[in-house]
Design an enzyme around this catalytic site. Structure first.
Site, PDB file in Angstrom:
ATOM      1  N   CYS A 226       0.816  -1.219   0.000  1.00 23.26           N
ATOM      2  CA  CYS A 226       0.000   0.000   0.000  1.00 23.26           C
ATOM      3  C   CYS A 226       0.849   1.268   0.000  1.00 23.26           C
ATOM      4  O   CYS A 226       0.496   2.270  -0.626  1.00 23.26           O
ATOM      5  CB  CYS A 226      -0.947  -0.007   1.201  1.00 23.26           C
ATOM      6  SG  CYS A 226      -2.296  -1.189   1.049  1.00 23.26           S
ATOM      7  N   TYR A 227       1.969   1.219   0.708  1.00 23.70           N
ATOM      8  CA  TYR A 227       2.853   2.386   0.759  1.00 23.70           C
ATOM      9  C   TYR A 227       3.409   2.716  -0.620  1.00 23.70           C
ATOM     10  O   TYR A 227       3.297   3.856  -1.094  1.00 23.70           O
ATOM     11  CB  TYR A 227       3.989   2.115   1.742  1.00 23.70           C
ATOM     12  CG  TYR A 227       5.042   3.201   1.783  1.00 23.70           C
ATOM     13  CD1 TYR A 227       4.714   4.486   2.207  1.00 23.70           C
ATOM     14  CD2 TYR A 227       6.361   2.945   1.418  1.00 23.70           C
ATOM     15  CE1 TYR A 227       5.674   5.491   2.255  1.00 23.70           C
ATOM     16  CE2 TYR A 227       7.323   3.933   1.467  1.00 23.70           C
ATOM     17  CZ  TYR A 227       6.974   5.207   1.883  1.00 23.70           C
ATOM     18  OH  TYR A 227       7.921   6.196   1.925  1.00 23.70           O
ATOM     19  N   VAL A 228       3.970   1.728  -1.292  1.00 22.05           N
ATOM     20  CA  VAL A 228       4.576   1.959  -2.603  1.00 22.05           C
ATOM     21  C   VAL A 228       3.509   2.323  -3.638  1.00 22.05           C
ATOM     22  O   VAL A 228       3.718   3.206  -4.478  1.00 22.05           O
ATOM     23  CB  VAL A 228       5.378   0.722  -3.063  1.00 22.05           C
ATOM     24  CG1 VAL A 228       5.847   0.891  -4.500  1.00 22.05           C
ATOM     25  CG2 VAL A 228       6.585   0.516  -2.150  1.00 22.05           C
ATOM     26  N   SER A 230       0.643   3.872  -3.139  1.00 26.12           N
ATOM     27  CA  SER A 230       0.168   5.242  -2.926  1.00 26.12           C
ATOM     28  C   SER A 230       1.221   6.271  -3.319  1.00 26.12           C
ATOM     29  O   SER A 230       0.895   7.323  -3.879  1.00 26.12           O
ATOM     30  CB  SER A 230      -0.254   5.431  -1.466  1.00 26.12           C
ATOM     31  OG  SER A 230       0.827   5.214  -0.578  1.00 26.12           O
TER      32      SER A 230
END
Length: 320
Positions: A226-228, A230
């Site tokens: 999810c971090y990458v 977003s």
């Protein structure tokens, strides 16, 4: 046989053509001179900069770097007011100690001294002020912008440093986890930029997103999903906005750091993993926030007026 009237008309057309070319050349040179006047190196004297999430780590280092170049900076925080106050105090102490700095700022709501003629309220000599706002929400971003304009009456630089970095694999993520990342890293920053673009000083406005070199790295871990995702979305937003807001004289760029030695980076990361990551960097060390900040300060400066729509990997060669 050409009549005298025809000859006169022909000469007139030639004269007009030459005059038009001469005028165009002069106009071009005038524009070129005017642009050269606007190139004032890396000084940010007189500029107002908002740095979201600047109470610690990279955001705090960016605030200090911009202040060192003369900018008036907004230290934004959502929860850690103590750390934010420490950053502001460091900046303001350095400003007072500097004999070359003479920046007078608007008053805050709680810190005003009545020492002017006829009791007129004068602001204290501060270069950094605090604004508490949760920029993971659209309303929080709007409040931050409104308070900035109330205090300073202008905005020149917007640094989108605040963000969320959670660690879950596909089997672990749920809808709230996904939404939190895209709200914090994509949705809220986009709408803050939308509002800021209406009031930023033009030309010369600077908008800088913070991403991660993981968006271009082949050494990814499953728990960065999810971090990458977003941050990759934010990078593409910045590319498109560069084309859109560039017509108003703004630049929109993204700085993508590699591994940075912050508290967030070290939480839950074994030392042997950190050592392994450092071994993959040519200088054999993890970056400090101060390694990232000068690049952001440069992009915020007049000298970077021809850098627009770029994703700058600042990772010491970790990702090439």
């Amino acid at each position: 046989m050409v009549s005298a009237k025809g000859t006169k008309s022909h000469i007139h057309r030639i004269f007009c053509s030459v005059a038009q070319k001469f005028h165009s050349h002069q106009h071009y040179d005038a524009e070129k001179v005017e642009r050269s006047k606007n190139i004032a190196g890396t000084s940010l004297r007189g500029k107002v900069a908002v740095i979201t999430g600047s109470s610690k780590s990279i955001g705090a280092a960016i605030a200090k770097a911009l202040a060192a170049e003369g900018a008036n900076v907004i230290i934004n925080y959502a929860k850690d007011g103590k750390s934010a106050e420490e950053v502001a105090q460091q900046i303001n102490s350095a400003s007072i100690a500097s004999t070359s700095a003479s920046i007078s700022l608007p008053p805050t709501s709680t810190d005003v001294q009545k020492n002017g003629p006829n009791g007129v309220e004068l602001p204290p000599q501060q270069q950094a002020v605090l604004i508490k706002a949760d920029t993971s929400t659209i309303s929080g971003g709007q409040y931050l912008l409104q308070e900035t304009l109330r205090m300073f009456g202008r905005l020149d630089i917007l640094i989108l440093s605040a963000g969320l970095m959670g660690s879950k694999t596909l089997s672990e993520i749920d809808e709230p986890f996904f939404d939190a990342h895209f709200d914090s890293n994509v949705k809220a920053p986009l709408f803050l930029v939308k509002a800021a673009a209406e009031v930023m000083e033009r030309p010369g406005g600077r908008i800088i997103f913070l991403s991660t070199s993981l968006t271009a790295s082949s050494t990814l871990l499953p728990n960065t999903l999810c971090y990458v995702a977003s941050k990759g979305a934010a990078e593409q937003i910045a590319r498109v906005l560069a084309k859109d807001l560039g017509t108003k004289g703004f630049t929109v760029n993204t700085v993508a750091p590699g591994p940075v030695d912050t508290t967030l980076f070290r939480i839950g990361t074994p030392q042997h993993v950190i050592d392994s990551i450092a071994a993959q960097i040519p200088s054999h060390r993890i970056a400090e926030p101060e390694d990232i900040a000068p690049i952001v300060a440069f992009l915020a400066s007049p000298a970077a007026q021809w850098v627009n729509g770029q994703i700058l990997g600042v990772n010491g060669g970790y990702v090439v």
